[in-house]
Scaffold this active site. Sequence first.
Site, PDB file in Angstrom:
ATOM      1  N   GLU A   1      -8.072   2.255 -10.477  1.00  0.00           N
ATOM      2  CA  GLU A   1      -7.261   1.153 -10.976  1.00  0.00           C
ATOM      3  C   GLU A   1      -7.641  -0.145 -10.278  1.00  0.00           C
ATOM      4  O   GLU A   1      -8.102  -0.149  -9.144  1.00  0.00           O
ATOM      5  CB  GLU A   1      -5.779   1.458 -10.744  1.00  0.00           C
ATOM      6  CG  GLU A   1      -5.354   2.652 -11.582  1.00  0.00           C
ATOM      7  CD  GLU A   1      -3.852   2.892 -11.559  1.00  0.00           C
ATOM      8  OE1 GLU A   1      -3.341   3.334 -12.590  1.00  0.00           O
ATOM      9  OE2 GLU A   1      -3.202   2.636 -10.541  1.00  0.00           O
TER      10      GLU A   1
ATOM     11  N   CYS B   1      -7.271  -7.340  -7.306  1.00  0.00           N
ATOM     12  CA  CYS B   1      -7.106  -6.281  -6.318  1.00  0.00           C
ATOM     13  C   CYS B   1      -7.927  -5.094  -6.823  1.00  0.00           C
ATOM     14  O   CYS B   1      -7.654  -4.566  -7.899  1.00  0.00           O
ATOM     15  CB  CYS B   1      -5.623  -5.931  -6.230  1.00  0.00           C
ATOM     16  SG  CYS B   1      -5.273  -4.484  -5.226  1.00  0.00           S
TER      17      CYS B   1
ATOM     18  N   CYS C   1      -8.279   8.805  -2.139  1.00  0.00           N
ATOM     19  CA  CYS C   1      -8.320   8.411  -0.727  1.00  0.00           C
ATOM     20  C   CYS C   1      -8.011   9.622   0.135  1.00  0.00           C
ATOM     21  O   CYS C   1      -7.098  10.389  -0.164  1.00  0.00           O
ATOM     22  CB  CYS C   1      -7.316   7.308  -0.437  1.00  0.00           C
ATOM     23  SG  CYS C   1      -7.477   6.636   1.244  1.00  0.00           S
TER      24      CYS C   1
ATOM     25  N   CYS D   1      -2.007   8.582   3.902  1.00  0.00           N
ATOM     26  CA  CYS D   1      -0.863   7.835   4.436  1.00  0.00           C
ATOM     27  C   CYS D   1       0.372   8.283   3.644  1.00  0.00           C
ATOM     28  O   CYS D   1       0.323   8.400   2.415  1.00  0.00           O
ATOM     29  CB  CYS D   1      -1.069   6.332   4.277  1.00  0.00           C
ATOM     30  SG  CYS D   1      -2.502   5.723   5.190  1.00  0.00           S
TER      31      CYS D   1
ATOM     32  N   CYS E   1       1.845   6.219   0.565  1.00  0.00           N
ATOM     33  CA  CYS E   1       0.924   5.681  -0.444  1.00  0.00           C
ATOM     34  C   CYS E   1       0.662   6.705  -1.542  1.00  0.00           C
ATOM     35  O   CYS E   1       0.312   7.853  -1.269  1.00  0.00           O
ATOM     36  CB  CYS E   1      -0.391   5.286   0.233  1.00  0.00           C
ATOM     37  SG  CYS E   1      -1.604   4.651  -0.938  1.00  0.00           S
TER      38      CYS E   1
ATOM     39  N   CYS F   1       1.834  -2.682  -4.758  1.00  0.00           N
ATOM     40  CA  CYS F   1       1.129  -2.029  -3.657  1.00  0.00           C
ATOM     41  C   CYS F   1       1.523  -0.575  -3.518  1.00  0.00           C
ATOM     42  O   CYS F   1       2.692  -0.231  -3.546  1.00  0.00           O
ATOM     43  CB  CYS F   1       1.484  -2.692  -2.342  1.00  0.00           C
ATOM     44  SG  CYS F   1       0.950  -4.362  -2.243  1.00  0.00           S
TER      45      CYS F   1
HETATM   46  N1  SAH Z   1      -6.907   1.752   2.634  1.00  0.00           N
HETATM   47  C1  SAH Z   1      -6.649   0.339   2.755  1.00  0.00           C
HETATM   48  C2  SAH Z   1      -6.457  -0.353   1.420  1.00  0.00           C
HETATM   49  C3  SAH Z   1      -5.554   0.296   0.390  1.00  0.00           C
HETATM   50  S1  SAH Z   1      -3.831   0.134   0.601  1.00  0.00           S
HETATM   51  C4  SAH Z   1      -5.487   0.089   3.697  1.00  0.00           C
HETATM   52  O1  SAH Z   1      -4.924   1.062   4.210  1.00  0.00           O
HETATM   53  O2  SAH Z   1      -5.175  -1.049   3.986  1.00  0.00           O
HETATM   54  C5  SAH Z   1      -3.450  -1.552   0.347  1.00  0.00           C
HETATM   55  C6  SAH Z   1      -2.098  -1.939   0.959  1.00  0.00           C
HETATM   56  O3  SAH Z   1      -1.000  -1.375   0.213  1.00  0.00           O
HETATM   57  C7  SAH Z   1      -1.965  -1.422   2.385  1.00  0.00           C
HETATM   58  O4  SAH Z   1      -1.463  -2.393   3.257  1.00  0.00           O
HETATM   59  C8  SAH Z   1      -0.983  -0.299   2.193  1.00  0.00           C
HETATM   60  O5  SAH Z   1      -0.361  -0.002   3.386  1.00  0.00           O
HETATM   61  C9  SAH Z   1      -0.070  -0.838   1.123  1.00  0.00           C
HETATM   62  N2  SAH Z   1       0.791   0.199   0.535  1.00  0.00           N
HETATM   63  C10 SAH Z   1       0.464   1.482   0.307  1.00  0.00           C
HETATM   64  N3  SAH Z   1       1.526   2.163  -0.201  1.00  0.00           N
HETATM   65  C11 SAH Z   1       2.539   1.282  -0.303  1.00  0.00           C
HETATM   66  C12 SAH Z   1       3.892   1.370  -0.783  1.00  0.00           C
HETATM   67  N4  SAH Z   1       4.401   2.514  -1.248  1.00  0.00           N
HETATM   68  N5  SAH Z   1       4.642   0.253  -0.751  1.00  0.00           N
HETATM   69  C13 SAH Z   1       4.120  -0.910  -0.305  1.00  0.00           C
HETATM   70  N6  SAH Z   1       2.870  -1.056   0.150  1.00  0.00           N
HETATM   71  C14 SAH Z   1       2.072   0.026   0.155  1.00  0.00           C
END
Ligand code: SAH
Length: 356
Positions: A96, A109, A116, A120, A123, A336
């Site tokens: 996406e 973006c 991935c 995390c 995410c 995000c």
């Molecule tokens: N792997 C990279 C880029 C992808 S995530 C990283 O970790 O930065 C891009 C951003 O979205 C990151 O700051 C991540 O923490 C945030 N993000 C992921 N899941 C989220 C959620 N459920 N709510 C808000 N932000 C989120």
Amino acid sequence: MASPDPRPNLLGLTREEMAAALAPLGEPTYRARQLWDAIHLRLVLDFAAMTELSRPLRAALAERFRITLPAVADRHASRDGTTKYLFRLEDGATIEAVDIPDRHRRTLCISSQAGCALACRFCVTGYWGAGRNLTPAEIVGQVWAIRTLAAIEGRLNLVFMGMGEPLLNLDAVRSALAVMAPTISPRRITLSTAGLVPGLDELARWPERPHLAVSLHAPDDRRRSELMPVNRTYPLAELLAALRRFPLEPRRRHTFEYLLIAGFNDADGDASALAALLGGLRAKVNLIPFNPDPVLPAEWQPPAPERVAAFRSRLERHGLTATIRKRRGDDVNAACGQLRAFGRAARGFRRSQLSF
Ligand code: SAH
């Protein structure tokens, strides 16, 4: 599925690489430049339409090469002007990307991996698991596809905040940046990372570096490891040491992304601890209220707006610049952490649980 097209995709080649690819055709070197300009400056993606090249050359090019954008499998426009694209790649993997117009700028973006591996816990991409690295052509392809479809003419900012961890695919990201450099300066590009120290050290050696955003999300190792397993490998002290030795141009700052989860990491004391942690670094903090999703822990919610504002003022009282990330594309699950890979991983789930 049909076997993949063996012709190299010219979309992923820099000017120099294109010249080398064309060398066996025995054409003068300026031909490679004409071809590169047609593709990258004028977005002509069909050899037949490159009328500045002779007909036999166009035929020879089409025989040996191709210019392929990722296929748009779905496109959702949000009420706020944000558009989310679902691209299907040649092996069936899906990724996406999100087009986010704002009053003064336009940001795309984009994804660096299909899936991935970092898992995390907050995410959605991580929930679906590891996928594969994107190629330079697939990274450039997302940008060029959106530029074409949305008829974007002005300047663009790029953030690698879509699916995947860009520092785990640095070679392809570097090539893609080199391809895009004449049209999108690295100064307008941000790599967002979960904080992989070897990747940061490698990036530090690039002669021209994009901007860096680091996903921090907690002020101590206990909570950060709970949110981000990668913190067990590269704990905060090591991550911050890598950032302290990272060459930063004058007047530039590192961005730290900090997810706010109500009752978990949003206390005033957490803001003070965060400010102390970042002491001595040229830093700004981007606060991201947590975006819930059916596949994420149900007990996690974003804090009330007053709490987010209070957290921000506390950081500012400690001398840090802090901004609050606007929720964009929320109604089409483009916000995000809401980007997910479909395909294999999604089978067995009801469609209503997915974002399309
Ligand atoms: N792997 C990279 C880029 C992808 S995530 C990283 O970790 O930065 C891009 C951003 O979205 C990151 O700051 C991540 O923490 C945030 N993000 C992921 N899941 C989220 C959620 N459920 N709510 C808000 N932000 C989120």
